[in-house]
Design a protein around this motif. Sequence first.
Motif, PDB file in Angstrom:
ATOM      1  N   ARG A   6      22.924  86.759 -50.813  1.00 26.82           N
ATOM      2  CA  ARG A   6      23.125  86.781 -52.266  1.00 26.82           C
ATOM      3  C   ARG A   6      22.829  85.418 -52.877  1.00 26.82           C
ATOM      4  O   ARG A   6      22.291  85.322 -53.988  1.00 26.82           O
ATOM      5  CB  ARG A   6      24.554  87.224 -52.587  1.00 26.82           C
ATOM      6  CG  ARG A   6      24.837  88.688 -52.265  1.00 26.82           C
ATOM      7  CD  ARG A   6      26.165  89.134 -52.840  1.00 26.82           C
ATOM      8  NE  ARG A   6      26.485  90.501 -52.429  1.00 26.82           N
ATOM      9  CZ  ARG A   6      27.368  90.814 -51.488  1.00 26.82           C
ATOM     10  NH1 ARG A   6      28.031  89.862 -50.850  1.00 26.82           N
ATOM     11  NH2 ARG A   6      27.590  92.076 -51.181  1.00 26.82           N
ATOM     12  N   GLY A   7      23.184  84.360 -52.151  1.00 29.04           N
ATOM     13  CA  GLY A   7      22.870  83.023 -52.640  1.00 29.04           C
ATOM     14  C   GLY A   7      21.369  82.799 -52.741  1.00 29.04           C
ATOM     15  O   GLY A   7      20.877  82.201 -53.714  1.00 29.04           O
ATOM     16  N   LEU A   8      20.628  83.285 -51.750  1.00 33.29           N
ATOM     17  CA  LEU A   8      19.169  83.149 -51.778  1.00 33.29           C
ATOM     18  C   LEU A   8      18.563  83.976 -52.909  1.00 33.29           C
ATOM     19  O   LEU A   8      17.605  83.543 -53.561  1.00 33.29           O
ATOM     20  CB  LEU A   8      18.587  83.581 -50.427  1.00 33.29           C
ATOM     21  CG  LEU A   8      18.909  82.666 -49.247  1.00 33.29           C
ATOM     22  CD1 LEU A   8      18.483  83.321 -47.940  1.00 33.29           C
ATOM     23  CD2 LEU A   8      18.236  81.309 -49.401  1.00 33.29           C
ATOM     24  N   ILE A   9      19.118  85.158 -53.147  1.00 28.59           N
ATOM     25  CA  ILE A   9      18.640  85.987 -54.257  1.00 28.59           C
ATOM     26  C   ILE A   9      18.861  85.263 -55.581  1.00 28.59           C
ATOM     27  O   ILE A   9      17.974  85.240 -56.452  1.00 28.59           O
ATOM     28  CB  ILE A   9      19.362  87.351 -54.257  1.00 28.59           C
ATOM     29  CG1 ILE A   9      18.876  88.195 -53.077  1.00 28.59           C
ATOM     30  CG2 ILE A   9      19.150  88.088 -55.576  1.00 28.59           C
ATOM     31  CD1 ILE A   9      19.674  89.485 -52.876  1.00 28.59           C
ATOM     32  N   LYS A  29      13.713  79.337 -58.125  1.00 30.45           N
ATOM     33  CA  LYS A  29      13.677  78.361 -57.032  1.00 30.45           C
ATOM     34  C   LYS A  29      13.215  78.990 -55.717  1.00 30.45           C
ATOM     35  O   LYS A  29      13.569  78.520 -54.633  1.00 30.45           O
ATOM     36  CB  LYS A  29      15.054  77.729 -56.863  1.00 30.45           C
ATOM     37  CG  LYS A  29      15.499  76.928 -58.086  1.00 30.45           C
ATOM     38  CD  LYS A  29      16.861  76.277 -57.884  1.00 30.45           C
ATOM     39  CE  LYS A  29      17.267  75.485 -59.112  1.00 30.45           C
ATOM     40  NZ  LYS A  29      18.604  74.850 -58.957  1.00 30.45           N
ATOM     41  N   PHE A  30      12.430  80.049 -55.821  1.00 30.95           N
ATOM     42  CA  PHE A  30      11.880  80.668 -54.621  1.00 30.95           C
ATOM     43  C   PHE A  30      10.825  79.754 -54.007  1.00 30.95           C
ATOM     44  O   PHE A  30       9.893  79.309 -54.675  1.00 30.95           O
ATOM     45  CB  PHE A  30      11.236  82.015 -54.971  1.00 30.95           C
ATOM     46  CG  PHE A  30      10.474  82.643 -53.840  1.00 30.95           C
ATOM     47  CD1 PHE A  30      11.135  83.259 -52.787  1.00 30.95           C
ATOM     48  CD2 PHE A  30       9.091  82.612 -53.822  1.00 30.95           C
ATOM     49  CE1 PHE A  30      10.436  83.844 -51.749  1.00 30.95           C
ATOM     50  CE2 PHE A  30       8.371  83.194 -52.786  1.00 30.95           C
ATOM     51  CZ  PHE A  30       9.052  83.801 -51.748  1.00 30.95           C
ATOM     52  N   LYS A  31      10.977  79.478 -52.737  1.00 31.66           N
ATOM     53  CA  LYS A  31      10.033  78.600 -52.041  1.00 31.66           C
ATOM     54  C   LYS A  31       9.442  79.255 -50.800  1.00 31.66           C
ATOM     55  O   LYS A  31       8.754  78.593 -50.027  1.00 31.66           O
ATOM     56  CB  LYS A  31      10.722  77.292 -51.645  1.00 31.66           C
ATOM     57  CG  LYS A  31      11.177  76.459 -52.837  1.00 31.66           C
ATOM     58  CD  LYS A  31      11.829  75.163 -52.391  1.00 31.66           C
ATOM     59  CE  LYS A  31      12.281  74.341 -53.584  1.00 31.66           C
ATOM     60  NZ  LYS A  31      12.957  73.078 -53.160  1.00 31.66           N
ATOM     61  N   GLY A  32       9.702  80.557 -50.626  1.00 33.98           N
ATOM     62  CA  GLY A  32       9.164  81.219 -49.457  1.00 33.98           C
ATOM     63  C   GLY A  32       9.704  80.608 -48.175  1.00 33.98           C
ATOM     64  O   GLY A  32      10.863  80.226 -48.075  1.00 33.98           O
ATOM     65  N   VAL A  33       8.847  80.522 -47.177  1.00 34.18           N
ATOM     66  CA  VAL A  33       9.214  79.874 -45.915  1.00 34.18           C
ATOM     67  C   VAL A  33       8.728  78.429 -45.983  1.00 34.18           C
ATOM     68  O   VAL A  33       7.549  78.162 -46.133  1.00 34.18           O
ATOM     69  CB  VAL A  33       8.577  80.595 -44.713  1.00 34.18           C
ATOM     70  CG1 VAL A  33       8.821  79.805 -43.431  1.00 34.18           C
ATOM     71  CG2 VAL A  33       9.147  82.000 -44.571  1.00 34.18           C
TER      72      VAL A  33
END
Length: 237
Positions: free
Chosen positions: A103-106, A113-117
């Motif tokens: 949930r934190g990553l979502i 702030k999505f950075k993929g891998v």
Amino acid sequence: MTKKKLVLVPGLLCNGALWAHQITHLSEIADVIVADTLQDDSVEAMAHRLLEAVDGTFSIAGLSMGGYVAQAVLREAPERVERLALLDTSARADSEEQHRRRRGLIQLAKMGKFKGVTPRLLPMLIHPDRLEEDALSGAVMEMAAEVGQDAFVQQQTAIINRPDNRPDLTRIGVPTLVICGRQDEITPLELSQEIAAGINKARLCIIEDCGHLSSMERPQAVTALMRDWLENSGLAV
């Protein structure tokens, strides 16, 4: 002679690149289809999309989240599946701690702030001895970037809400191949051992010096095991 169908199901932040070696080399003996896992926010919906897209019966292989989808396919339409391969995955539902982390990553992704891998996350996905291999690490990061933020949020939501499939393992009656990298940190070996112990016609294969993304890290080994799985039905030991 008509080829049998093989459906490959990617994991979280993965696409067909996860199965590049298998697509190339197993196409000699099977019609290979990569499932679409980029549009739905539940494993059941992903499974339904797969079943709608593929005619008749087929063999199915899923890695990580792809394994959750493959298990959902078995729950919904077991008569459609001829063989099952589960790679670096689990039959368990997430723990509360895993829920909180996802949930934190979502939330971060929704905040832009999505950075993929990133290089920081790679040690969880591939064996530490492979981190300096630019071709492998670059392919993993490029794959995640192609999947993107929106699909990432939907996939994480699907993973959070997946059921505990352990009670259903005994109902799986098709030849099943279970593969796990010895050093898989995300879905450790004991989870694959649990799956193999729960399925009557299961064979567990451990790939040494390998992390979570076994089909990319040790592609020749995975392809060889899957070829044998496709060509021979007597997997029970």
